[in-house]
Enzyme design. Structure first.
Site, PDB file in Angstrom:
ATOM      1  N   GLU A 125       6.335  -7.159  -0.377  1.00  0.00           N
ATOM      2  CA  GLU A 125       5.659  -7.773   0.779  1.00  0.00           C
ATOM      3  C   GLU A 125       6.023  -9.257   0.767  1.00  0.00           C
ATOM      4  OE1 GLU A 125       3.513  -6.760   3.517  1.00  0.00           O
ATOM      5  OE2 GLU A 125       4.243  -8.793   3.919  1.00  0.00           O
ATOM      6  N   GLU A 151      -2.107   3.171   9.571  1.00  0.00           N
ATOM      7  CA  GLU A 151      -3.036   2.192   8.994  1.00  0.00           C
ATOM      8  C   GLU A 151      -4.122   1.744   9.983  1.00  0.00           C
ATOM      9  OE1 GLU A 151      -0.065  -0.560   7.731  1.00  0.00           O
ATOM     10  OE2 GLU A 151       0.111  -1.545   9.671  1.00  0.00           O
TER      11      GLU A 151
HETATM   12  C1  NOJ Z   1       1.440  -3.877   6.363  1.00  0.00           C
HETATM   13  C2  NOJ Z   1       2.143  -2.598   6.125  1.00  0.00           C
HETATM   14  O1  NOJ Z   1       2.374  -1.912   7.326  1.00  0.00           O
HETATM   15  C3  NOJ Z   1       1.309  -1.778   5.181  1.00  0.00           C
HETATM   16  O2  NOJ Z   1       1.884  -0.499   5.009  1.00  0.00           O
HETATM   17  C4  NOJ Z   1       1.182  -2.505   3.877  1.00  0.00           C
HETATM   18  O3  NOJ Z   1       0.311  -1.789   3.045  1.00  0.00           O
HETATM   19  C5  NOJ Z   1       0.624  -3.912   4.084  1.00  0.00           C
HETATM   20  N1  NOJ Z   1       1.331  -4.599   5.112  1.00  0.00           N
HETATM   21  C6  NOJ Z   1       0.711  -4.732   2.803  1.00  0.00           C
HETATM   22  O4  NOJ Z   1       2.058  -4.924   2.447  1.00  0.00           O
HETATM   23 CA    CA Z   2       2.190  -2.909   9.667  1.00  0.00          CA
END
Ligand code: NOJ
Ligand code: CA
Length: 691
Positions: free
Chosen positions: A390, A493
Site C-alpha cells: 500500500e 469493500e
Molecule cells: C484499498 C483497497 O482497495 C483495499 O483492498 C485495501 O485493503 C486497502 N486499500 C488498504 O490497502
Molecule cells: Ca479501493
C-alpha cells in the site's frame, strides 16, 4: 449534427477561397475523404477534412453511429494541430492473425481487421504532419495518432486532445464521473446520453435503435488517460487527465497515442465479445516465457480489517499476526487455495497512512509478524504468501524503495503482489526527474509511467501485479502478462464500509461497463452477508456471490470472507474450491446492462464448463440453452441456486445445491431471486457415457 457540418462546410469554403486568393495550394481541391468497410461489412468509416479540419465518422449497417467528429490537438508552445490540414496520403491493409492468451477469458484470439492509414499535413514544405491509423473489426473500431519524426514537431507538448465522438443518436448511458475525488470508485449512473457530464471510459451507451456502444481506449502507454466530456447534445470530446506540470502530455516524435476505441454490438452480451478489440490493439507479449504467471484463488488477512474486527496497525486487534496468518495458511492448504494475502504486515499503518509522504517502509515487518518464517511455513504447505504494497498514493516513496521491496518478496517466493494507491484523485505524489515533488492524478501521464515501471520491474523478478486505486485497464496485460488484475471500480469493500453499500444492480452494471476494460479484483465470496457491520450488508444472495466468480473475470480471485465462514458452510464453499481462474473459452449468453447477465466459461485445464447468472433487485426466470456444451459428452451439472424465499435483503443465505445430468441441446430454467444468482459447474462425464 447537420448544422455543424454546414457550418464547417461554409468555413471550409471561406478558407479555401482565401487560400486561393493568397496564392497558396488551393484548399478546396484538397478536401478529400477516404472510406473503409470492416470485416463482415457492418461498420463503415469515413475520414477526411472539412474546411481543412480532420474529421471522422462511422456507421453500422448503413445508419450513422458517429457523425462527423473532429480530430486534432492543442499544443502548449505551437499553434494547434487542427486547421489548414489536408489528406496527403492513404494506405490500406488487411489482417487476419491468430494469437493465444497465456491466461485469460479465452485462449484462442483472432484479430481480423481492415486498416486505413490517413496522412494529414499542413501546406508548405515544412508543414507539420501526422497519421491517423484506423482499424475496423467486425464489432468495433480503434484509431490512434502517429507522429513521425519531423523538423517542426520534435517534441509535442499537448495541452488537450481534440478527438471527438459525435454520437449520432439519442439513447441511454451508463457512466461514472471523471475528475472527482474518488477516482473510479463510483456507482454507475444511468442517464440519457444527453445528460452525461464528464465520464471515465469505458462508458457504455445503448442507442434508441438498440445498438450498444462502449467508448474506451487501448494501450495507454506514456500518455494521459482519456476522459470524455459531453460538450452538447450527444457530442463527446476527449479531455485528458491533467498534469501538475503544465501540458497534459509531453512526448518526443516519433510516437503514437493510445488507441481510441468504439465497441459496437446489437446487444449487451455482444459488447463483452467485442472487448477483445482492446487486446488486439495492444502489442504482443514482451516478456517471453510467462509460465510463472499462475492464475489462482487466494484468501487473506483482509476482510477482517474492513469489518473493523482487525486493524492494519499493530495493537490488540492487529490482523497480520503470526497466529492469524498461520491459520489462513492452514485453511488454504486444506482447501487447495494457492495464495494468502497479508495486509498490514509492514511499518507505516499507524495514523493516517493515505495521501501522505514517505509513510510506508516496504521491507520492515511489525514485531508480531515473522515474514521469513511465515513464507517458509506457507511453502512447506504448498501455499504462497500474496504480497501487499500500500503506497497511500505516494508513488515517489514507493519508487524510492521499489527495488529492495520487490527483491525481498522475490527471495521469499512471493510471486504476486497487490499494490494500492489510496489518496484522493489528483493527490498522488510523484517525483519528477529534476528531483522536485508534485501532486498529480492517478491516471496522468506520470501515473501511466509509474504503473508500467512497477509491472516491468516486477516482471524482471517473476512477480505478478494487481494494483488497487489503479490507472484504468487498457489491455496492457497482453504486452505484460504479469499485470494480472486491478481494482478500478467499487469493489466488495464498500459492503463493509457503507456510505452507501453497493446496490443489487451494481455487479450487473460492472459486467457491461468496467469489465469491458479487463479483469477486476472485485473480491467476491462473502458468505456472512448480513450484517457486515451495523446497518451495513452485502446486497446479494449467497448464490449470487458464487456466480460472481464466473461473471466477474479475473485470473486471481479472492475468497474474501473470514475463513470461519467458509468452514461453517462447506457445501457452498465447494464451488469456490472448484471454480477455475483461467478459461479456455467464454460465452456471454444473455444480459441487459444493469439488469442481469449470464456467462458460460470453459475451464482451461479440463472439459468442464461453468456458468454464472446474476440479477439486479428484480427476481427473474431465465431459460438458458446448453448449446455451449460438447455434444459428444454428458455433464453432471452441480447447481448452486437461490433457495426458497431467497431475497438479497430479507433472506440472503438460503441456497439450494442440487445435481442433475445434462447435455448439449437441453435448456435449463434459472430462477434468480431479487438480488440473486445461480452458479453451475458442468462436470464433464467420460465420453463413453454419452448417448
Ligand atoms: C484499498 C483497497 O482497495 C483495499 O483492498 C485495501 O485493503 C486497502 N486499500 C488498504 O490497502
Ligand atoms: Ca479501493
Amino acid at each position: 449534427m447537420r448544422c455543424r457540418t454546414i457550418i464547417f462546410g461554409l468555413f471550409g469554403l471561406i478558407l479555401g477561397l482565401s487560400a486561393l486568393l493568397a496564392g497558396v495550394a488551393p484548399a478546396l481541391a484538397q478536401e478529400r475523404f477516404e472510406t473503409l468497410r470492416g470485416p463482415d461489412g457492418h461498420i463503415e468509416l469515413r475520414v477526411g477534412t472539412e474546411g481543412g479540419s480532420p474529421v471522422w465518422s462511422a456507421s453500422w449497417n448503413g445508419s450513422p453511429v458517429i457523425a462527423p467528429s473532429r480530430l486534432g490537438f492543442i499544443l502548449a508552445d505551437q499553434t494547434k494541430l487542427e486547421r489548414g490540414l489536408s489528406v496527403v496520403a492513404a494506405a490500406r491493409t488487411s489482417r487476419d492473425t491468430r494469437w493465444e492468451q497465456p491466461w485469460g477469458e479465452r485462449r484462442a484470439m483472432r484479430d481480423r481487421h481492415e486498416e486505413l492509414r490517413v496522412t494529414f499535413a499542413e501546406g508548405g514544405p515544412d508543414g507539420r504532419r501526422f497519421d491517423v491509423v484506423f482499424r475496423l473489426f467486425a464489432d468495433g473500431l480503434g484509431f490512434r495518432y502517429e507522429f513521425p519524426d519531423q523538423p517542426r514537431l520534435k517534441e509535442l507538448r499537448i495541452q488537450e486532445e481534440l478527438t471527438e465522438f459525435a454520437v449520432a443518436e439519442a439513447g441511454t448511458a451508463w457512466w461514472i464521473p471523471a475528475g472527482e475525488w474518488n477516482r473510479y470508485e463510483y456507482l454507475y449512473r444511468r442517464t440519457p446520453i444527453a445528460e452525461v457530464g464528464q465520464a471515465h471510459t469505458p462508458i457504455t451507451l445503448k442507442l434508441d435503435s438498440g445498438l450498444h456502444l462502449a467508448l474506451h481506449e487501448a494501450a495507454l502507454v506514456d500518455y494521459s488517460a482519456m476522459w470524455l466530456r459531453r460538450v452538447e447534445g450527444t457530442l463527446f470530446r476527449a479531455s485528458l487527465s491533467p498534469s501538475p506540470t503544465g501540458p497534459k502530455v509531453v512526448r518526443s516524435a516519433p510516437f503514437s497515442t493510445p488507441w481510441r476505441t468504439v465497441l459496437m454490438a446489437p446487444d449487451a452480451p455482444g459488447l463483452i465479445t467485442a472487448a477483445d478489440i482492446t487486446l488486439h490493439l495492444n502489442e504482443p507479449n514482451a516478456l517471453g516465457d510467462v509460465s510463472w504467471v499462475v492464475p489462482h484463488t487466494y484468501v487473506g488477512i483482509w476482510w477482517g480489517m474492513h469489518l473493523d474486527r482487525w486493524t492494519w496497525a499493530p495493537g490488540p486487534r492487529h490482523g497480520a499476526t503470526n497466529a492469524n496468518v498461520r491459520r489462513y495458511i492452514d485453511f488454504a492448504a486444506a482447501n487447495g487455495i494457492r495464495g494468502v494475502l497479508v495486509e498490514g504486515w509492514n511499518r507505516g499503518w499507524e495514523g493516517q497512512w493515505w495521501g501522505g509522504e514517505a509513510v510506508f517502509d516496504f521491507v520492515t515487518p511489525y514485531e508480531d509478524f515473522d515474514l521469513e518464517g511465515l513464507a517458509a511455513y506457507a511453502a512447506s504447505k504448498g501455499v504462497r504468501l500474496v504480497g501487499h504494497h500500500e503506497t497511500g498514493g505516494d508513488v515517489a516513496g514507493y519508487e524510492a524503495q521499489l527495488g529492495p521491496a520487490l527483491d525481498l518478496y522475490a527471495r521469499l517466493g512471493v510471486d504476486s503482489i497487490k499494490t494500492g494507491y489510496v489518496a484522493d484523485a489528483g493527490q498522488a505524489r510523484f517525483r519528477l526527474p529534476d528531483g522536485t515533488f508534485v501532486r498529480g492524478w492517478h491516471d496522468s501521464q506520470l501515473a501511466a509511467r509509474h504503473h508500467l515501471l512497477v509491472v516491468q520491474e516486477a516482471a524482471r523478478r517473476r512477480i505478478a501485479i494487481n494494483p488497487h486505486e489503479p490507472i484504468k485497464d487498457t489491455g496492457l496485460r497482453r504486452t505484460y502478462p504479469n499485470w494480472v488484475s486491478r481494482e478500478g471500480a467499487r469493489g466488495q469493500e464498500y459492503n463493509a464500509w457503507g456510505s452507501p453499500t453497493n446496490p443489487p444492480e451494481h455487479e450487473a452494471n460492472l459486467v457491461f461497463t468496467r469489465m469491458l476494460s479487463g479483469p477486476m479484483d472485485f473480491t467476491p465470496g462473502i458468505f456472512a452477508l448480513k450484517p457486515t457491520q451495523a446497518g451495513r450488508q452485502v446486497n446479494t444472495t449467497l448464490a449470487k456471490q458464487l456466480a460472481l466468480y464466473v461473471v466477474i473475470y479475473s485470473p486471481i480471485q479472492m475468497a474474501a470472507d473470514l475463513v470461519e465462514h467458509y468452514e461453517a458452510n462447506p457445501a457452498p464453499f465447494r464451488f469456490i474450491r472448484d471454480v477455475p481462474t483461467d478459461w479456455e473459452d467464454t460465452r456471454p449468453l444473455a444480459g441487459e446492462v444493469g439488469d442481469y447477465a449470464v456467462i458460460a466459461r470453459q475451464d482451461r485445464n479440463s472439459a468442464d464448463w461453468y456458468l454464472g447468472a446474476i440479477t439486479d433487485e428484480s427476481a427473474r426466470t431465465l431459460e438458458v440453452r446448453l448449446d455451449f456444451l460438447d455434444p459428444a459428452r454428458r455433464y453432471e451439472a452441480q447447481i448452486y441456486r437461490d433457495g426458497p424465499g431467497a431475497h438479497f435483503d430479507t433472506n440472503p443465505t438460503v441456497i439450494t445445491i442440487e445435481t442433475v445430468t445434462v447435455q448439449a441441446g437441453q435448456s435449463l430454467t434459472l430462477q434468480l431471486a431479487a438480488g440473486g444468482g445461480t452458479a453451475i459447474r458442468f462436470r464433464a462425464l467420460d465420453r463413453s457415457t454419452a448417448r
